[in-house]
Every structure is written in structure tokens, then in C-alpha cells.
Design a protein around this motif. Sequence first.
Motif, PDB file in Angstrom:
ATOM      1  N   ASP A   1      -0.428   4.426  -5.934  1.00  0.00           N
ATOM      2  CA  ASP A   1       0.739   3.752  -5.372  1.00  0.00           C
ATOM      3  C   ASP A   1       2.018   4.170  -6.087  1.00  0.00           C
ATOM      4  O   ASP A   1       3.083   4.273  -5.471  1.00  0.00           O
TER       5      ASP A   1
ATOM      6  N   ASN B   1      -2.837  -0.107   2.336  1.00  0.00           N
ATOM      7  CA  ASN B   1      -3.091  -1.557   2.310  1.00  0.00           C
ATOM      8  C   ASN B   1      -2.731  -2.252   3.613  1.00  0.00           C
ATOM      9  O   ASN B   1      -2.484  -3.451   3.635  1.00  0.00           O
TER      10      ASN B   1
ATOM     11  N   PRO C   1       5.532  -0.937  -5.380  1.00  0.00           N
ATOM     12  CA  PRO C   1       4.368  -1.481  -6.086  1.00  0.00           C
ATOM     13  C   PRO C   1       4.670  -1.860  -7.533  1.00  0.00           C
ATOM     14  O   PRO C   1       5.355  -1.127  -8.246  1.00  0.00           O
TER      15      PRO C   1
ATOM     16  N   GLN D   1       0.854   4.817   6.363  1.00  0.00           N
ATOM     17  CA  GLN D   1      -0.210   3.915   5.970  1.00  0.00           C
ATOM     18  C   GLN D   1      -1.532   4.361   6.577  1.00  0.00           C
ATOM     19  O   GLN D   1      -1.567   5.072   7.584  1.00  0.00           O
TER      20      GLN D   1
ATOM     21  N   TYR E   1      -0.404  -8.278   1.112  1.00  0.00           N
ATOM     22  CA  TYR E   1       0.591  -7.304   1.551  1.00  0.00           C
ATOM     23  C   TYR E   1       0.755  -7.321   3.070  1.00  0.00           C
ATOM     24  O   TYR E   1       1.862  -7.172   3.590  1.00  0.00           O
TER      25      TYR E   1
ATOM     26  N   ASN F   1      -1.896   0.901 -10.282  1.00  0.00           N
ATOM     27  CA  ASN F   1      -2.562   1.899  -9.450  1.00  0.00           C
ATOM     28  C   ASN F   1      -1.694   3.149  -9.403  1.00  0.00           C
ATOM     29  O   ASN F   1      -0.632   3.152  -8.770  1.00  0.00           O
TER      30      ASN F   1
ATOM     31  N   HIS G   1       7.240   0.231   1.908  1.00  0.00           N
ATOM     32  CA  HIS G   1       6.390   1.159   1.154  1.00  0.00           C
ATOM     33  C   HIS G   1       5.143   1.514   1.957  1.00  0.00           C
ATOM     34  O   HIS G   1       4.594   0.684   2.687  1.00  0.00           O
TER      35      HIS G   1
ATOM     36  N   GLY H   1       1.115   3.575   2.056  1.00  0.00           N
ATOM     37  CA  GLY H   1      -0.102   3.502   1.245  1.00  0.00           C
ATOM     38  C   GLY H   1      -1.341   3.245   2.069  1.00  0.00           C
ATOM     39  O   GLY H   1      -1.447   3.679   3.217  1.00  0.00           O
TER      40      GLY H   1
END
Length: 333
Positions: A47, A93, A40, A122, A101, A44, A89, A91
Amino acid sequence: MQAFLDLNKDSRWMEAIKSKLDIVGESVPPGAHIVYLDYPVHGNIGDLLIMKGTEAYFKAKGIRVRKRFSYLNFRMGTRIPSSWIIVCHGGGNFGDLYPYYQKFRETLVQRYPRHRIVILPQTIYFRDPEEQRRSLKLFGRHADLHLYVRDEGSYRAAKSEIANVTLAPDMAHELYPLKAAPPGSGKRLALVRTDGEGNSWDLERSLVLSCDTRTDWPDLFGAWDRLLLGIVVRAHSLDRRCYNLLPIRRLWYFLSDLYVRRAVRLFDSYDHILTSRLHGHILSCLMGKPNRLMDNSYGKNSSYYRQWIYRLEEACDVGNSGNHAGDLHSQSS
């Protein structure tokens, strides 16, 4: 708010959650050579905590990160040796709430059909069911895709289309434990979302208003920080056009360390945390701070709590807010 109980007892649960990240080793074994994608580049803090936890995991497991790219500077079609694993990554999103993304990952699985691609934990959320089916089918067509998800709902959604789906906690848990100052001030902090995932906190209004300070992650960034962030974002885009010759990633990692430490210092100034940020809750637990969790707009926080943090029920005072959080456990002091 309920005070933390014996930290020696509670630490066992946090260590247990951290140990569950070992399951990532089934698809990214120790010593593997990888490319880490989509780190990222924004303000944020949640993240950034995920990124720091991910890097700590790589180091702890002896995973060799050969290249690192954000979505801003990665060039689709970049040559990657077939023996290297592509690791994305984690998270919150994965879905149509943050389409850029998602499109990045969709393009990735299409452009690299012969590589192993691993998507770190995720939460899946689509507003459009048809878009969800289309996207998951696309991922499911990849021959060696491994998707880690943070809650049971995400698991059920993905398992219908993707062969290799595994439950795992958030990568930020790899940072446990974080040092914290001993309690004593009695002050309360409300870290409440003000973005698109924000939820009405009417059910917790009296608690929020009773806190000494009300803030959100963006408030940690002053005018100079926002200017610097803008420069870093543009520099990453320039790095893409310059075939990744700029040393911009090292600068960003240095700055992101500063921003994470800023968040830790903020939390260190308070004895109790009330938050609708999932990583406000996780950071509190990493630091041993008693906290109360409200839900976000689509139930991500309550789903994550039910999956993992319920084991901290005796140590954390976890509340609920909104229709999605009705199953969150709570204790009164």
C-alpha cells in the motif's frame, strides 16, 4: 529461477505498463485540483508503494493536491469546493474482505453526490454475492463516479452496475524505474504472505524452502516501529477530533519513505525473489529483479499477471500456486 534478460529490451515493457496510467487523466486531467483520500496508515509495504506511485503520478501530471486525508482523520461532511475532484487511494481492498475501507467509500459517495469521485485502480473481491450487488449498485447511483480496476474480472463485476469503469495498472508502476544494485550474490528471497490473503504454498514448497531467507512485510517492522506506527494511527484519529489542525501527515509521509526504502534495501540484497505478495512481484519488476510469483488466496495475483505482467514473461520467471493460479505462465531455466 530464470535470470533477467536484456534490461534494455525489458524496460520497454515496464515503460509501456507505466504509460497506461495516463488513462487516469481522462477523469483527473493535468492541472486538476483534487482531494486525495484514504492514503494508507499502516505497515503494508504494498500500500505504501501504491501511495508513493500515486503521489509521483500527481507530481508528473501537474495535479494540484489541495488536501490529503487518511480514512482515520477525514471528517465526513468536510466542505470541499465543487470544482475539486475527490480521488480515492487504489489497491486491493474493494470488497467485503476489508469492510471498513469499503464502508468509508460507500459513505463518501452518499455524502458527496455532486462531486466527481475517482477511485484509483482496485481489485474487486466479495465473498458474498449479495453484498457485492448491493455495494456496486450504491456506487452506480452516483452521477459522476469513475472507478479504475486492475483486472478483467473486476471490470466485468463493476461494469454491470457502474457506468464509468476503466482498466488500469497499479499506481506503483509510476515509480519505474527504481535503482538496484547489480546482481552477484546469487541469494534468493521468499516473501510469502502470512495474513488473511495467504495461500498454501505446497506446490512451491521446495522453491520456498530452497531460498536463503523467508519473510513477509510485517517482519520489516521491529518493536520500535510497531510502537511508532501505533502512535501515528492514534495521532491521525486525534487529528480528526482536532479538525485536522495537526501536521501528522507530513510525519507519516517521512516515515513511510523510510519503510519503503527499507523494503528496497531488502530486495537489493538478493538476486532472485519468490513471492506471494503482488507488490513483492511489482517491486521486483520495478527494480529489474528476476522473480517468481505465487497466487494469493482468491486469485488476485494471477488475475493481475494475466492482465498486465504477461508482457514481462521473457524477463520474469512466473510460477503458480493454488487453484487460482493455473493460468500463470512459467518458464524453466
